[in-house]
Design an enzyme around this catalytic site. Structure first.
Site, short mmCIF file in Angstrom:
data_model
loop_
_atom_site.label_atom_id
_atom_site.label_comp_id
_atom_site.label_asym_id
_atom_site.label_seq_id
_atom_site.Cartn_x
_atom_site.Cartn_y
_atom_site.Cartn_z
N GLY A 1 125.35 18.91 16.92
CA GLY A 1 124.79 19.53 18.13
C GLY A 1 125.02 18.64 19.33
CB ALA A 2 127.48 15.92 19.85
CB ALA A 3 128.24 20.37 23.06
N GLY A 4 124.84 19.70 23.01
CA GLY A 4 123.56 20.19 23.52
C GLY A 4 122.87 19.13 24.37
CD GLN A 5 117.68 19.97 26.65
OE1 GLN A 5 117.57 19.36 27.71
NE2 GLN A 5 116.65 20.52 26.03
N GLY B 1 121.91 15.86 22.54
CA GLY B 1 123.18 15.18 22.27
C GLY B 1 123.69 14.45 23.49
CD GLN C 1 125.45 21.06 10.00
OE1 GLN C 1 124.50 20.34 10.29
NE2 GLN C 1 126.14 21.73 10.90
CG ASP D 1 105.67 14.39 17.26
OD1 ASP D 1 105.54 15.33 18.04
OD2 ASP D 1 106.54 14.36 16.37
CG HIS E 1 108.34 17.65 15.34
ND1 HIS E 1 107.82 16.84 16.34
CD2 HIS E 1 109.16 18.51 15.98
CE1 HIS E 1 108.32 17.20 17.50
NE2 HIS E 1 109.14 18.21 17.32
CB SER F 1 111.39 16.57 24.80
OG SER F 1 110.18 17.24 24.72
P1 NAD Z 1 120.45 22.58 22.56
O1 NAD Z 1 120.42 24.06 22.33
O2 NAD Z 1 120.68 22.06 23.93
O3 NAD Z 1 121.59 21.94 21.63
C1 NAD Z 1 121.75 22.30 20.29
C2 NAD Z 1 123.23 22.18 19.98
O4 NAD Z 1 123.40 22.45 18.60
C3 NAD Z 1 124.09 23.18 20.76
O5 NAD Z 1 125.16 22.51 21.41
C4 NAD Z 1 124.59 24.12 19.67
O6 NAD Z 1 125.88 24.66 19.95
C5 NAD Z 1 124.61 23.17 18.48
N1 NAD Z 1 124.65 23.83 17.17
C6 NAD Z 1 124.13 25.03 16.80
N2 NAD Z 1 124.43 25.29 15.52
C7 NAD Z 1 125.13 24.22 15.07
C8 NAD Z 1 125.72 23.91 13.84
N3 NAD Z 1 125.68 24.76 12.81
N4 NAD Z 1 126.38 22.74 13.72
C9 NAD Z 1 126.48 21.89 14.77
N5 NAD Z 1 125.95 22.14 15.97
C10 NAD Z 1 125.28 23.29 16.12
O7 NAD Z 1 119.11 22.02 21.94
P2 NAD Z 1 118.44 20.60 22.16
O8 NAD Z 1 117.49 20.68 23.29
O9 NAD Z 1 119.48 19.55 22.15
O10 NAD Z 1 117.53 20.50 20.84
C11 NAD Z 1 118.13 20.42 19.58
C12 NAD Z 1 117.10 20.60 18.48
O11 NAD Z 1 116.17 19.54 18.49
C13 NAD Z 1 116.26 21.88 18.62
O12 NAD Z 1 116.08 22.42 17.31
C14 NAD Z 1 114.95 21.37 19.16
O13 NAD Z 1 113.88 22.25 18.86
C15 NAD Z 1 114.84 20.07 18.41
N6 NAD Z 1 113.92 19.06 18.96
C16 NAD Z 1 113.27 18.28 18.06
C17 NAD Z 1 112.43 17.26 18.49
C18 NAD Z 1 111.74 16.36 17.51
O14 NAD Z 1 110.95 15.51 17.95
N7 NAD Z 1 111.93 16.48 16.21
C19 NAD Z 1 112.26 17.06 19.87
C20 NAD Z 1 112.94 17.87 20.76
C21 NAD Z 1 113.79 18.86 20.29
C1 LMR Z 2 109.35 18.70 21.08
O1 LMR Z 2 108.46 18.20 20.36
O2 LMR Z 2 109.55 18.33 22.24
C2 LMR Z 2 110.21 19.81 20.52
O3 LMR Z 2 110.15 19.82 19.12
C3 LMR Z 2 109.81 21.12 21.10
C4 LMR Z 2 110.74 22.23 20.70
O4 LMR Z 2 110.20 23.30 20.31
O5 LMR Z 2 111.96 22.08 20.78
#
Ligand code: NAD
Ligand code: LMR
Length: 332
Positions: free
Chosen positions: A12-16, A18, A113, A160, A188, A243
């Site tokens: 998911g490295a192109a996401g935010q 990442g 994966q 957290d 979480h 976040s």
């Molecule tokens: P985002 O949507 O900006 O990025 C996610 C990326 O994953 C996208 O670029 C998407 O194309 C890619 N993706 C989707 N399916 C994929 C696959 N099969 N293989 C590889 N890449 C794939 O989201 P984000 O804001 O970067 O958040 C990512 C995840 O982290 C979300 O599930 C979010 O809820 C979670 N998150 C968790 C925590 C934590 O504390 N555990 C905190 C914040 C966000």
């Molecule tokens: C967070 O704790 O910031 C995220 O898990 C929230 C979310 O739903 O992506």
């Protein structure tokens, strides 16, 4: 002698997240200022162009520690030889989708994966799952990568944990670095239990218990817990995005402490495979207080759990047991 580079996968490295995370890794925030890295970045084909843009920026930033970048939509190429895997990619909940629909998409992503990591990652690869539902995605990954030791599969609750440190520091007007040993128990999610019963603050006259310094049980059992539990939702409301910088920074903290060790007398929270400690059902990925030495985490044992905390530990375990059942129902 120059150190061998460590290969770090970010899905998911192109996401935010990442976008915030890869420069931190390339700068040595995760593995230290003397550890060269090779970044493996995976995303899905619709994000390939954006992923290539991130690769271009990594080259442009000329990070001295960055010895190579693999940017790909091929899961096998992405997983090959990686020593550390940060799983950020996943399927987000969209309008009108049921919980089961989101779970089903993520179960199938984490199942495939897991197999790729099992077959192609370096031996002893350490895995951190960030994508939600983080604990249950990690559990699915564990189930479908049976040859990866269960101790190597974890999920992120350090964000957290850091949020709890931040709230105590603000409330007491002390440096966040002087607060330690909060605990995040469980999922979480909004059922997590942020617990300060054993937390302390460094003062001029030694370490003092947080409950004594705060001296407001109603706040600690009310607003404090709710703020930490709901912080992710509050960030989404404020930013219209979840976040990212704090998630990326906390992912670096998680791996750094796991690999390089926790400071003496300090524990951190990690989602790890439960062995039944604290009467948490075995077989869940559950957040516990852990210390780390020589690349291995150990659950802190022997902490007293009062009746109030017991209920909170059980409630979040129940949610994880339900999520596990839902995830398994998606497999059939
Ligand atoms: P985002 O949507 O900006 O990025 C996610 C990326 O994953 C996208 O670029 C998407 O194309 C890619 N993706 C989707 N399916 C994929 C696959 N099969 N293989 C590889 N890449 C794939 O989201 P984000 O804001 O970067 O958040 C990512 C995840 O982290 C979300 O599930 C979010 O809820 C979670 N998150 C968790 C925590 C934590 O504390 N555990 C905190 C914040 C966000
Ligand atoms: C967070 O704790 O910031 C995220 O898990 C929230 C979310 O739903 O992506």
């Amino acid at each position: 002698m120059a150190k061998e580079p460590v290969r770090v996968l970010v899905t998911g490295a192109a996401g935010q997240i990442g976008y915030a995370l890869v420069p931190m890794i390339a700068r040595g925030v995760m593995l230290g200022p003397n550890q060269p890295v090779i970044l493996h970045m995976l995303d899905i084909p619709p994000a390939a162009e954006a992923l290539n843009g991130v690769k271009m920026e990594l080259v442009d930033a000329a990070f001295p520690l960055l010895k190579g970048v693999v940017a790909t939509t091929d899961v096998v190429e992405a997983c090959t030889g990686v020593n550390i895997a940060i799983m950020v990619g996943g399927f987000p909940r969209k309008e009108g989708m049921e919980r089961k629909d989101v779970m089903s998409k993520n179960v199938s992503i984490y199942k495939s994966q897991a197999s790729a990591l099992e077959k192609h990652a370096a031996a002893n690869c350490k895995v951190l799952v960030v994508a939600n539902p983080a604990n249950t995605n990690a559990l699915i990954l564990k189930e479908f990568a049976p040859s990866i030791p269960e101790k190597n599969i974890t999920c992120l609750t350090r964000l957290d944990h850091n949020r709890a440190l931040g709230q105590i520091s603000e409330r007491l007007n002390v440096q966040v670095s002087d607060v330690k040993n909060v605990i995040i128990w469980g999922n979480h999610s909004s059922t997590q239990y942020p617990d300060v019963s054993h937390a302390t603050v460094k003062t001029h006259s030694g370490e003092k218990p947080v409950p004594e310094l705060v001296a407001d049980d109603a706040w600690l059992k009310g607003e404090f817990i709710t703020i930490v539990q709901q912080r992710g939702a509050a960030i989404i409301k404020a930013r219209k995005l979840s976040s990212a910088l704090s998630a990326a920074s906390s992912a670096c903290d998680h791996i750094r402490d796991w690999v390089l060790g926790t400071p003496e007398g300090t524990w951190v929270s990690m989602g790890v495979y439960s062995d039944g400690s604290y009467n948490v059902p075995a077989g869940l990925i559950y957040s516990f207080p852990v210390t780390c030495r020589h690349g291995e985490w150990t659950i802190v044992q022997g902490l007293s759990i009062d009746e109030y905390s017991r209920k909170k530990l059980d409630l979040t375990a129940e949610e994880l047991t339900e999520e596990k059942a839902l995830a398994y129902s998606c497999l059939s």
